[in-house]
Design a protein around this motif. Structure first.
Motif, short mmCIF file in Angstrom:
data_model
loop_
_atom_site.label_atom_id
_atom_site.label_comp_id
_atom_site.label_asym_id
_atom_site.label_seq_id
_atom_site.Cartn_x
_atom_site.Cartn_y
_atom_site.Cartn_z
N VAL A 178 26.34 -64.41 -43.06
CA VAL A 178 26.10 -63.19 -43.83
C VAL A 178 24.85 -63.39 -44.67
O VAL A 178 24.74 -64.38 -45.40
N VAL A 179 23.89 -62.44 -44.57
CA VAL A 179 22.60 -62.59 -45.24
C VAL A 179 22.31 -61.34 -46.06
O VAL A 179 22.36 -60.22 -45.54
N GLY A 180 21.98 -61.52 -47.34
CA GLY A 180 21.61 -60.41 -48.21
C GLY A 180 20.11 -60.21 -48.29
O GLY A 180 19.35 -61.18 -48.28
N GLU A 181 19.69 -58.94 -48.35
CA GLU A 181 18.28 -58.56 -48.50
C GLU A 181 18.20 -57.49 -49.60
O GLU A 181 18.10 -56.30 -49.32
N PRO A 182 18.26 -57.89 -50.87
CA PRO A 182 18.49 -56.93 -51.95
C PRO A 182 17.36 -55.96 -52.24
O PRO A 182 17.59 -54.90 -52.83
N ALA A 192 17.02 -50.12 -51.88
CA ALA A 192 18.46 -49.90 -51.71
C ALA A 192 19.16 -51.18 -51.29
O ALA A 192 20.29 -51.45 -51.67
N GLY A 193 18.47 -51.99 -50.50
CA GLY A 193 19.02 -53.27 -50.09
C GLY A 193 19.93 -53.18 -48.89
O GLY A 193 20.33 -52.10 -48.45
N ALA A 194 20.27 -54.34 -48.34
CA ALA A 194 21.13 -54.39 -47.16
C ALA A 194 21.75 -55.78 -47.04
O ALA A 194 21.27 -56.75 -47.62
#
Length: 331
Positions: A178-182, A192-194
Motif C-alpha cells: 500500500v503506497v500513499g501519494e498525499p 487531493a491525494g491518493a
C-alpha cells in the motif's frame, strides 16, 4: 511490567542530521526497518531484532555498529551528481518490511517521495532482503542494476511513497503493498491525494508505474492530502476475512481532517477505484485539527477487532494536538 533498563536495547543515528528513525516499522519474524532520510540521499536499515529471545540490551550504540555486527542491513541509493543538495531524494521517509509474495521471502519497500530523478513524482524502491541478511551483511546500493525494483508515480510533485503499509486487502493470505501519494491530483483535484494498492507484485515489478495498481483510493476535493498516512485496518468493520485500510486525509474540509476505513475482501475487489465516500469516514471537529496526520491500529479493548488511533496535531485552542481513539464496531 515493562522490565528494567537491562532489558532495553536500542540504536541511535550515525551522524548529525541523519533524521534516524523518521520512519520505523516491524514485520514478520522479528524484522525491523528504520528510515533515515537525512543521511545523504537517505538510508533505510532492515534487520532481525529478536526481543523474545531474551534481553536485547546488547544491541547498543549507533546504527553503524549494528550494521558492522550484521544485525542490520544498510540500504542506500546513489544520487552523486544528480543535485547539489544530496538530501533531495528523501529516501527512507517511509519503510515497510513484509512477505509480499507468500513465499517466505521478506521484502523491504522504501519510499523516496521527493525523488527528482523522475521529475519530482516520488518513487518506491522494493528489494528482497532474506539472502542479504547474513554474516557478511553490510551496505547495499539499491540504485545498482538488478538490486531493487523502482516504482514511480506519473503525477509530478505528488510525493508518491510518502507513506507505506502492508495489508491483505483481498483476503488471499498474502500481504499487499500500500503506497500513499498525499500531494497527488486525486480525481482531478490538486492535492487531493491518493492511495495505491498492489496485489500482484509480479505485475508491479514489470510495469514499474503507479498506474499499474490493482486498487486506488482517491481524494475527492482539493487539498485533502489523502494518503498522508496509511495503515492496515485488519478486520475493523466486521471481523470477517480480508483486511481493510486506514487512510489519513488531514486536509479534509478546511484542515479539520478525516480518516477513512475502507471495506475489504469482496467489497473492495481488483480494479476498484473509490473515494473518501467509499467506506467509514471519521472526521475532525474543528478547522485546523488535521485529523489523520498519523494513524495506527491496535485492539485496545481485546474484543477481537482492531481500534483506530488517529493523530490531530492541530487540535486544541492553541494547537496542543490530540490523539483520537475509535473503537472497532461489530456490524
Amino acid at each position: 511490567g515493562y522490565g528494567t533498563n537491562d532489558d532495553v536495547g536500542g540504536v541511535i543515528g550515525a551522524a548529525d542530521g541523519d533524521l534516524f528513525a523518521t520512519a520505523i516499522t516491524a514485520g514478520p519474524e522479528h524484522h525491523v526497518a528504520v528510515g533515515a532520510p537525512g543521511a545523504g540521499c537517505g538510508v533505510a536499515y532492515v534487520g532481525e531484532w529478536d526481543f523474545a529471545a531474551g534481553s536485547s540490551g546488547d544491541l547498543q550504540g549507533d546504527i553503524t555498529t549494528a550494521v558492522a555486527s550484521s544485525r542490520f542491513l544498510e540500504l542506500r541509493v546513489d544520487c552523486t551528481g544528480e543535485a547539489e543538495d544530496i538530501t533531495w531524494l528523501d529516501f527512507g521517509r517511509s519503510v515497510v518490511v513484509d512477505d509480499f509474495t507468500g513465499t517466505g521471502m521478506m521484502g523491504t519497500a522504501v519510499g523516496a517521495p521527493l525523488s527528482e530523478s523522475y521529475s519530482g513524482q516520488g518513487a518506491v524502491f522494493l528489494a528482497p532482503v532474506n539472502d542479504r541478511l547474513s554474516d557478511d551483511a553490510g551496505v547495499v546500493d539499491l540504485s545498482a542494476s538488478g538490486a531493487a525494483h523502482t516504482v514511480v508515480s506519473m503525477d509530478p510533485d505528488g510525493r508518491f511513497g510518502a507513506s507505506l503499509a502492508a495489508a491483505d486487502v483481498d483476503g488471499d493470505g498474502i500481504n499487499d503493498l500500500v503506497v500513499g501519494e498525499p500531494d497527488g491530483v486525486g480525481d482531478g483535484f490538486a492535492g487531493a491525494g491518493a492511495v495505491y494498492v498492489y496485489l500482484e507484485l509480479d505485475r508491479l515489478l514489470i510495469d514499474n508505474f503507479a498506474d499499474t495498481a490493482n486498487m486506488v483510493v482517491r481524494g475527492d476535493a482539493e487539498g485533502q492530502h489523502t494518503g498522508t498516512s496509511v495503515a492496515n485496518a485488519g478486520a475493523w468493520l466486521d471481523g470477517t476475512e480480508g483486511e481493510g485500510l486506514v487512510v489519513g486525509a488531514p486536509g479534509h474540509r478546511d484542515d479539520a481532517g478525516a480518516v477513512l476505513v475502507t471495506p475489504h475482501g469482496d467489497a473492495f475487489t481488483t480494479g476498484t477505484t473509490t473515494s473518501l465516500a467509499g467506506g467509514v469516514l471519521l472526521t475532525g471537529v474543528d478547522r485546523g485539527d488535521r485529523l489523520g496526520a498519523a494513524v495506527a491500529v491496535y485492539d485496545t479493548d481485546f474484543d477481537g477487532l482492531v481500534d483506530v488511533a488517529a493523530g490531530a496535531p492541530g487540535s486544541g485552542d492553541n494547537g496542543e494536538g490530540a490523539v483520537w481513539l475509535f473503537l472497532g464496531n461489530q456490524r
